[in-house]
Design an enzyme around this catalytic site. Sequence first.
Site, PDB file in Angstrom:
ATOM      1  N   ASP A   9       0.853  -1.193   0.000  1.00 49.11           N
ATOM      2  CA  ASP A   9       0.000   0.000   0.000  1.00 49.11           C
ATOM      3  C   ASP A   9       0.891   1.247   0.000  1.00 49.11           C
ATOM      4  OD1 ASP A   9      -3.034   0.711   1.829  1.00 49.11           O
ATOM      5  OD2 ASP A   9      -1.799   2.044   0.633  1.00 49.11           O
ATOM      6  N   ASP A 104      -3.497   2.445  -5.669  1.00 47.20           N
ATOM      7  CA  ASP A 104      -2.234   2.486  -4.915  1.00 47.20           C
ATOM      8  C   ASP A 104      -2.015   1.260  -4.026  1.00 47.20           C
ATOM      9  OD1 ASP A 104      -4.107   2.936  -2.911  1.00 47.20           O
ATOM     10  OD2 ASP A 104      -2.789   4.279  -1.817  1.00 47.20           O
ATOM     11  N   GLU A 105      -2.698   0.182  -4.329  1.00 45.98           N
ATOM     12  CA  GLU A 105      -2.658  -0.948  -3.405  1.00 45.98           C
ATOM     13  C   GLU A 105      -2.850  -2.268  -4.139  1.00 45.98           C
ATOM     14  OE1 GLU A 105      -5.438  -0.378  -0.133  1.00 45.98           O
ATOM     15  OE2 GLU A 105      -6.010  -2.456  -0.426  1.00 45.98           O
TER      16      GLU A 105
END
Length: 388
Positions: A9, A104-105
Amino acid sequence: MDSVYFCADMDAFFASVEQHDNPDYMGKPLIVGGLEGHRGVVSACSYEARKFGVHSAMPAATAHKLCPDGIFVPVRMKRYKEVSDHIMEIFSRFAPEVIQNSIDEAFLDMTGTEKLMGKPEEVAARIKACVKEETGLTVSIGIGENRYLAKLASDYRKPDGLYQVKKGQEIEFIDSIPLKKLWGIGKSTWAHLEKSGISTAAQIRNLSDTLMEGMFGKGAAEFLKAIAYGKDPGICMPEPKSRSVSNETTFEQDVGDYAVLKDTLLWLSHQILFRLLEKGWSSKTLALKLRLDNFSTSTIQITQDNAFTSAEEVFQASLLLLQKKWDRRHNVRLIGLGFQNADITGAGQPSLFEDIHEKQNKVEKAVLKLNSRFRQNQMIKAALLKKP
DNA sequence: TCTGGGGTCCTAGGACCC
DNA sequence: TCTGGGGTCCTAGGACCC
């Protein structure tokens, strides 16, 4: 064989990208989104801004009040997507299976890779170093025997964190996190829990299934029981059950003028149809969303026998929905349009007969092609302009 | 404070069919 | 005349996440 999952993350992703691209912003309170004088919320902010109490989803006005000297910049989604693609590519060098969970993960299934790659914590450290070297950004990685624990672990030592939930310490780990902070417990569920006198995961474990079901219903009870034991409640679905495509817009000032709403629906109709076609999907269900000046939100949808094939058809249907749902007693704050239950197999069966929309469909596909070329031209032009 | 935009899943009720 | 149980599709709203 024991399962091993990573959750990777990115730290303050949008804000970190902005700081990396503009070194002047480094070390300063930077806020992405929530521009002054506009309706909107903070999309992301740097850790320096968080010290002032700013956080994502906070209304713009509040952020300005808390952090008047903060640097506020607009969201540049295209740029974040670029960086995101690079990072996902890095992940895929280390993991046989990468499931991207958001921009983003990602979840990395590292099960059975230890002999080849090394110990989980060492591999995670290598991934972090690689991301740092190639993008200049930091990522936090959590390791656990399931995706849920990995997800919580990625948050545990942020920023630039690396934490592994060791076997046998799952319950202890869960209990070290405030119940209201657990993934999947939002405002409503927390209020419900508090009202029921429940404030810890241990209490949930001690209640009988029947009692939990009576209080929260079967679905929620099973979910809460699972997470209280650190089991994965099904945090990411490999194959989503249904897909949708939608666009919505909040007006700077509430709108009572039908003509403005009509124009906006025409625009939205083109947007969502193009996006649907671009993905090669089709849909028979159109949904209209309205948020009124009192912030009440409602939706209305219609399902036709055949998939929508032209923006004009979408537009006409959207006007009918608007007429059904809007009584003009309140001005409109937000209007949105979306396709639900899209057929993603690409089989969007064209009707037997060359229907009246067929021609329009062809025209729009041509426009779609032009559009994507146009976007590239725009990008090229913009790039040329930037050069001194 | 005054509340974005884009998603997913779940629930409950109604219609309709067998 | 009173009335079952299950399945599927659809709708509207709600919860949650990033």
